[in-house]
Design an enzyme around this catalytic site. Structure first.
Site, mmCIF file in Angstrom:
data_model
loop_
_atom_site.group_PDB
_atom_site.id
_atom_site.type_symbol
_atom_site.label_atom_id
_atom_site.label_comp_id
_atom_site.label_asym_id
_atom_site.label_seq_id
_atom_site.Cartn_x
_atom_site.Cartn_y
_atom_site.Cartn_z
ATOM 1 N N ASP A 37 -5.241 -6.479 5.548
ATOM 2 C CA ASP A 37 -4.774 -5.105 5.380
ATOM 3 C C ASP A 37 -4.807 -4.382 6.721
ATOM 4 O O ASP A 37 -5.862 -4.280 7.344
ATOM 5 C CB ASP A 37 -5.691 -4.404 4.370
ATOM 6 C CG ASP A 37 -5.311 -2.958 4.104
ATOM 7 O OD1 ASP A 37 -4.188 -2.548 4.460
ATOM 8 O OD2 ASP A 37 -6.152 -2.243 3.512
ATOM 9 N N GLY A 38 -3.643 -3.904 7.132
ATOM 10 C CA GLY A 38 -3.561 -3.082 8.332
ATOM 11 C C GLY A 38 -2.582 -3.626 9.346
ATOM 12 O O GLY A 38 -2.814 -4.680 9.935
ATOM 13 N N GLY A 39 -1.455 -2.938 9.515
ATOM 14 C CA GLY A 39 -0.481 -3.342 10.528
ATOM 15 C C GLY A 39 0.244 -4.634 10.222
ATOM 16 O O GLY A 39 0.797 -5.258 11.124
ATOM 17 N N MET B 203 -12.534 2.863 0.076
ATOM 18 C CA MET B 203 -13.067 3.237 1.398
ATOM 19 C C MET B 203 -13.962 4.452 1.200
ATOM 20 O O MET B 203 -13.622 5.591 1.583
ATOM 21 C CB MET B 203 -11.901 3.511 2.359
ATOM 22 C CG MET B 203 -11.173 2.226 2.739
ATOM 23 S SD MET B 203 -9.617 2.538 3.571
ATOM 24 C CE MET B 203 -8.533 2.651 2.161
ATOM 25 N N HIS C 91 -1.751 -2.126 -4.027
ATOM 26 C CA HIS C 91 -2.992 -1.899 -3.287
ATOM 27 C C HIS C 91 -3.156 -0.389 -3.157
ATOM 28 O O HIS C 91 -2.344 0.271 -2.497
ATOM 29 C CB HIS C 91 -2.874 -2.582 -1.918
ATOM 30 C CG HIS C 91 -4.032 -2.349 -1.003
ATOM 31 N ND1 HIS C 91 -5.133 -3.189 -0.969
ATOM 32 C CD2 HIS C 91 -4.259 -1.399 -0.053
ATOM 33 C CE1 HIS C 91 -5.973 -2.764 -0.053
ATOM 34 N NE2 HIS C 91 -5.481 -1.678 0.519
ATOM 35 N N ASP D 247 -5.272 2.830 -2.015
ATOM 36 C CA ASP D 247 -6.280 3.187 -1.017
ATOM 37 C C ASP D 247 -7.030 4.458 -1.412
ATOM 38 O O ASP D 247 -6.471 5.551 -1.384
ATOM 39 C CB ASP D 247 -5.610 3.389 0.347
ATOM 40 C CG ASP D 247 -5.086 2.083 0.925
ATOM 41 O OD1 ASP D 247 -5.905 1.172 1.132
ATOM 42 O OD2 ASP D 247 -3.864 1.969 1.160
ATOM 43 N N HIS E 222 -8.746 -0.260 -3.206
ATOM 44 C CA HIS E 222 -9.420 -0.411 -1.909
ATOM 45 C C HIS E 222 -10.323 0.803 -1.720
ATOM 46 O O HIS E 222 -9.861 1.887 -1.342
ATOM 47 C CB HIS E 222 -8.369 -0.526 -0.798
ATOM 48 C CG HIS E 222 -8.984 -0.747 0.548
ATOM 49 N ND1 HIS E 222 -8.246 -0.702 1.709
ATOM 50 C CD2 HIS E 222 -10.269 -1.023 0.936
ATOM 51 C CE1 HIS E 222 -9.057 -0.945 2.741
ATOM 52 N NE2 HIS E 222 -10.284 -1.121 2.295
ATOM 53 N N MET F 194 -9.939 7.029 -0.421
ATOM 54 C CA MET F 194 -10.723 7.474 0.741
ATOM 55 C C MET F 194 -11.485 8.745 0.376
ATOM 56 O O MET F 194 -10.930 9.623 -0.282
ATOM 57 C CB MET F 194 -9.798 7.764 1.921
ATOM 58 C CG MET F 194 -8.930 6.584 2.324
ATOM 59 S SD MET F 194 -8.042 6.945 3.839
ATOM 60 C CE MET F 194 -6.927 5.535 3.901
ATOM 61 N N MET G 125 -10.036 -6.494 7.169
ATOM 62 C CA MET G 125 -9.274 -5.368 7.729
ATOM 63 C C MET G 125 -8.763 -5.736 9.115
ATOM 64 O O MET G 125 -9.524 -6.222 9.958
ATOM 65 C CB MET G 125 -10.169 -4.122 7.839
ATOM 66 C CG MET G 125 -10.532 -3.469 6.517
ATOM 67 S SD MET G 125 -9.127 -3.026 5.482
ATOM 68 C CE MET G 125 -8.272 -1.809 6.511
ATOM 69 N N SER H 76 0.865 -1.174 0.000
ATOM 70 C CA SER H 76 0.000 0.000 0.000
ATOM 71 C C SER H 76 0.902 1.223 0.000
ATOM 72 O O SER H 76 1.781 1.351 0.857
ATOM 73 C CB SER H 76 -0.873 0.005 1.252
ATOM 74 O OG SER H 76 -1.269 1.334 1.562
ATOM 75 N N GLY I 2 1.726 -1.641 4.273
ATOM 76 C CA GLY I 2 2.027 -0.243 3.962
ATOM 77 C C GLY I 2 3.340 0.197 4.545
ATOM 78 O O GLY I 2 4.412 -0.018 3.960
ATOM 79 N N GLY J 116 -8.666 3.884 7.326
ATOM 80 C CA GLY J 116 -8.540 5.343 7.353
ATOM 81 C C GLY J 116 -7.105 5.848 7.405
ATOM 82 O O GLY J 116 -6.796 6.874 6.839
ATOM 83 N N PHE J 117 -6.237 5.092 8.067
ATOM 84 C CA PHE J 117 -4.870 5.574 8.254
ATOM 85 C C PHE J 117 -3.870 4.426 8.203
ATOM 86 O O PHE J 117 -4.185 3.315 8.655
ATOM 87 C CB PHE J 117 -4.744 6.284 9.611
ATOM 88 C CG PHE J 117 -5.678 7.442 9.750
ATOM 89 C CD1 PHE J 117 -5.311 8.705 9.294
ATOM 90 C CD2 PHE J 117 -6.950 7.261 10.286
ATOM 91 C CE1 PHE J 117 -6.193 9.776 9.384
ATOM 92 C CE2 PHE J 117 -7.839 8.331 10.375
ATOM 93 C CZ PHE J 117 -7.463 9.580 9.924
ATOM 94 N N GLY J 118 -2.679 4.718 7.693
ATOM 95 C CA GLY J 118 -1.599 3.746 7.738
ATOM 96 C C GLY J 118 -0.924 3.789 9.105
ATOM 97 O O GLY J 118 -1.177 4.692 9.910
ATOM 98 N N GLY J 119 -0.106 2.796 9.358
ATOM 99 C CA GLY J 119 0.738 2.827 10.557
ATOM 100 C C GLY J 119 0.049 2.466 11.861
ATOM 101 O O GLY J 119 0.591 2.732 12.927
#
Ligand code: DX5
Ligand code: ZN
Length: 231
Positions: A178-180, A75, A39, A41, A73, A43, A144, A14, A200, A149-152
């Site tokens: 996806d996520g972390g 969102m 990927h 994103d 993706h 938003m 998810m 991402s 990401g 909404g946010f990376g990291g």
């Protein structure tokens, strides 16, 4: 709609937290580092409290990398609204959120008819049962592992029960997380049965992205091999 062979490992960085002023360069860097797909994103500031980019950017990116698989993706609220524009821009996969969709079968058909693969995304609070009645209509389920909404953000390990349930009941389905996800969390993701790995900050923030991609791939390929031996 999925095939009848065990789905293979695909790593999709991402670029959300990369330098978006040099988007094409950042994407090329990912491909040269061994990414299987990108990927992207999208938003809208309504479905999630953040904004990124839409189909005009994808349309500009496509000619610069004609052969790369773009997973959008989405969102966004009213995901049905952007299907034609994304197909026209050159997207390969349209991953919408069930929470934002009123008529899931109609949207799945619309995406398929426009020539893209159908991805169905679930926020952490959405039970996997929500999508079971439509299992013939999608190609990929996106689980998810953070609030979109946010990376990291930190990886939510308790989402792995959804991945395990899907892998047990749909052995040929593409299951995306996806996520972390990064070197510290990939082993549980791989063990649970996910095969499409979005990552990401762990990739784009690394000094050597190719090393991280290779590590993620290794973990997933080992888990797939192990599960096939156990059958
Ligand atoms: C979050 C996005 C993710 C995000 C992943 O809403 O959907 O794709 O960029 O970034 P990391 O891997 O840093 O959580
Ligand atoms: Zn994403």
């Amino acid at each position: 709609m999925s095939g009848h062979t065990h789905p293979c490992c695909k790593i999709g960085p991402s670029i959300l937290c990369a330098d978006l002023s040099c988007l094409a360069d950042e994407c090329r860097k990912m491909i040269h580092s061994g990414a299987d797909y990108l990927h992207l994103d999208v938003m809208d500031g309504h479905f999630v409290p953040n904004l990124t980019f839409g189909h005009p950017i994808v349309k500009c990116l496509r000619p610069k990398m004609p052969d790369i698989y773009f997973d959008m993706h989405m969102m966004v609220q009213n995901p049905e609204r952007w299907v034609e524009s994304m197909a026209d821009a050159g997207a390969n996969q349209y991953t919408f959120h069930v929470e934002a969709c009123e008529d899931i079968p109609a949207l799945c058909r619309k995406i398929q008819e426009s020539g893209m693969r159908v991805g169905v995304g679930l926020k952490p609070g959405t039970p996997v049962e929500t999508i079971l009645p439509y299992s013939d209509l999608f190609d990929v389920v996106l689980i998810m592992t953070v609030e979109p909404g946010f990376g990291g953000q930190s990886f939510m390990e308790d989402m792995m029960s959804k991945v395990q349930y899907l892998r047990t009941n749909f052995p040929y389905l593409d299951i995306e997380v996806d996520g972390g996800v990064g070197p510290n969390t990939i082993d549980v993701v791989a063990e649970a049965g996910a095969n499409m790995i979005v990552s990401g900050t762990a990739i784009t923030g690394a000094s050597d992205p190719s090393q991280v991609i290779a590590l993620l791939r290794n973990s997933v390929e080992n888990a797939i091999q192990k599960s096939q031996l156990e059958r």
